[in-house]
Scaffold this motif. Sequence first.
Motif, PDB file in Angstrom:
ATOM      1  N   ALA A 157     -18.000   0.623  -8.974  1.00  0.00           N
ATOM      2  CA  ALA A 157     -16.963  -0.232  -9.559  1.00  0.00           C
ATOM      3  C   ALA A 157     -17.321  -0.584 -10.998  1.00  0.00           C
ATOM      4  O   ALA A 157     -18.485  -0.808 -11.324  1.00  0.00           O
ATOM      5  CB  ALA A 157     -16.807  -1.499  -8.738  1.00  0.00           C
ATOM      6  N   GLN A 158     -16.305  -0.620 -11.856  1.00  0.00           N
ATOM      7  CA  GLN A 158     -16.519  -1.015 -13.235  1.00  0.00           C
ATOM      8  C   GLN A 158     -16.688  -2.527 -13.326  1.00  0.00           C
ATOM      9  O   GLN A 158     -16.446  -3.267 -12.371  1.00  0.00           O
ATOM     10  CB  GLN A 158     -15.353  -0.528 -14.098  1.00  0.00           C
ATOM     11  CG  GLN A 158     -15.209   0.989 -14.113  1.00  0.00           C
ATOM     12  CD  GLN A 158     -14.231   1.482 -15.136  1.00  0.00           C
ATOM     13  OE1 GLN A 158     -14.407   1.296 -16.332  1.00  0.00           O
ATOM     14  NE2 GLN A 158     -13.163   2.123 -14.670  1.00  0.00           N
ATOM     15  N   CYS A 181     -11.229  -2.864  -7.229  1.00  0.00           N
ATOM     16  CA  CYS A 181     -10.331  -3.919  -7.695  1.00  0.00           C
ATOM     17  C   CYS A 181     -11.091  -5.205  -8.010  1.00  0.00           C
ATOM     18  O   CYS A 181     -12.281  -5.336  -7.726  1.00  0.00           O
ATOM     19  CB  CYS A 181      -9.267  -4.206  -6.639  1.00  0.00           C
ATOM     20  SG  CYS A 181      -9.972  -4.766  -5.065  1.00  0.00           S
ATOM     21  N   ARG A 182     -10.371  -6.147  -8.568  1.00  0.00           N
ATOM     22  CA  ARG A 182     -10.909  -7.490  -8.787  1.00  0.00           C
ATOM     23  C   ARG A 182     -10.764  -8.297  -7.498  1.00  0.00           C
ATOM     24  O   ARG A 182      -9.916  -8.011  -6.659  1.00  0.00           O
ATOM     25  CB  ARG A 182     -10.183  -8.177  -9.942  1.00  0.00           C
ATOM     26  CG  ARG A 182     -10.438  -7.508 -11.284  1.00  0.00           C
ATOM     27  CD  ARG A 182      -9.700  -8.197 -12.421  1.00  0.00           C
ATOM     28  NE  ARG A 182     -10.070  -7.620 -13.713  1.00  0.00           N
ATOM     29  CZ  ARG A 182      -9.542  -6.525 -14.215  1.00  0.00           C
ATOM     30  NH1 ARG A 182      -8.584  -5.893 -13.545  1.00  0.00           N
ATOM     31  NH2 ARG A 182      -9.942  -6.053 -15.382  1.00  0.00           N
ATOM     32  N   GLU A 183     -11.580  -9.309  -7.387  1.00  0.00           N
ATOM     33  CA  GLU A 183     -11.551 -10.128  -6.178  1.00  0.00           C
ATOM     34  C   GLU A 183     -10.234 -10.874  -6.027  1.00  0.00           C
ATOM     35  O   GLU A 183      -9.862 -11.284  -4.915  1.00  0.00           O
ATOM     36  CB  GLU A 183     -12.715 -11.122  -6.201  1.00  0.00           C
ATOM     37  CG  GLU A 183     -13.027 -11.729  -4.861  1.00  0.00           C
ATOM     38  CD  GLU A 183     -14.323 -12.494  -4.880  1.00  0.00           C
ATOM     39  OE1 GLU A 183     -15.105 -12.372  -3.919  1.00  0.00           O
ATOM     40  OE2 GLU A 183     -14.570 -13.237  -5.865  1.00  0.00           O
ATOM     41  N   LEU A 184      -9.503 -11.011  -7.114  1.00  0.00           N
ATOM     42  CA  LEU A 184      -8.221 -11.702  -7.074  1.00  0.00           C
ATOM     43  C   LEU A 184      -7.237 -10.984  -6.149  1.00  0.00           C
ATOM     44  O   LEU A 184      -6.404 -11.637  -5.501  1.00  0.00           O
ATOM     45  CB  LEU A 184      -7.639 -11.817  -8.489  1.00  0.00           C
ATOM     46  CG  LEU A 184      -6.409 -12.711  -8.667  1.00  0.00           C
ATOM     47  CD1 LEU A 184      -6.680 -14.112  -8.131  1.00  0.00           C
ATOM     48  CD2 LEU A 184      -5.999 -12.763 -10.131  1.00  0.00           C
ATOM     49  N   LEU A 185      -7.319  -9.670  -6.073  1.00  0.00           N
ATOM     50  CA  LEU A 185      -6.455  -8.923  -5.159  1.00  0.00           C
ATOM     51  C   LEU A 185      -6.775  -9.297  -3.713  1.00  0.00           C
ATOM     52  O   LEU A 185      -5.871  -9.517  -2.896  1.00  0.00           O
ATOM     53  CB  LEU A 185      -6.621  -7.419  -5.366  1.00  0.00           C
ATOM     54  CG  LEU A 185      -5.846  -6.508  -4.402  1.00  0.00           C
ATOM     55  CD1 LEU A 185      -4.346  -6.786  -4.477  1.00  0.00           C
ATOM     56  CD2 LEU A 185      -6.117  -5.035  -4.694  1.00  0.00           C
ATOM     57  N   LEU A 186      -8.053  -9.382  -3.394  1.00  0.00           N
ATOM     58  CA  LEU A 186      -8.473  -9.787  -2.050  1.00  0.00           C
ATOM     59  C   LEU A 186      -7.943 -11.175  -1.709  1.00  0.00           C
ATOM     60  O   LEU A 186      -7.432 -11.407  -0.612  1.00  0.00           O
ATOM     61  CB  LEU A 186      -9.995  -9.759  -1.955  1.00  0.00           C
ATOM     62  CG  LEU A 186     -10.614 -10.342  -0.679  1.00  0.00           C
ATOM     63  CD1 LEU A 186     -10.160  -9.558   0.546  1.00  0.00           C
ATOM     64  CD2 LEU A 186     -12.130 -10.359  -0.781  1.00  0.00           C
TER      65      LEU A 186
END
Length: 210
Positions: A157-158, A181-186
């Motif tokens: 992950a970047q 993805c960013r944790e915001l998606l989770l």
Amino acid sequence: MDAFYEESALDKNAEKGAKKYKIANVFFWIFVVLAVFCALGFLFNVPFGVGEDEKAQEAYQFQMSLAVFSIIQGVMFGLFAFLLYRLKSRFNVSYDYCFVSGELRISKVFNINRRKLLARIDTADILQIGDADNSGFDRLYSDPNTKKVVCTTNDEAQEGKFLMYILTGGDNGKMLYILECRELLLMNILKFTRRGVLESDYVMQEKKQK
């Protein structure tokens, strides 16, 4: 409660991938044009009749040879074009994740401008969700009855993102999606899932980085 969140997982080697795509695309169209010319050559060289004298028969055989040669070349060029079409679709690929009030839509993007919808995941079908770095992921990934769908071109992950997995069940059986993805998606997804879906040993990304 409505929610909308969208982000993309870009290839970290996108610049090199774009160059490879352009090169493959140029050769793809070259072979397409050559295949078309060969098809026309076949049509123009197909003999429609044969004379009775020796010269007419020789001319017939010559034209037939040209027609057969043209169609063989056309098939070869067409095959090369097909292979290049498949090859170029592997370069400069990114993924879009769009979450809209209980549904996650995953799209594969080819060379920025062409999209293909890969999946529509209803949160009601999610069995488990978590971090691919955790030990529980290996057990899920090794299950032969679970189909794996990798939705990123990067092995790692970047910055600011992590590799998240989503295990789903439904009419098509168990599916394991891996996203970058960013944790915001989770966090947005968890608002619409039942309790217990998040893996028990999940650690917030902010704490992992400390």
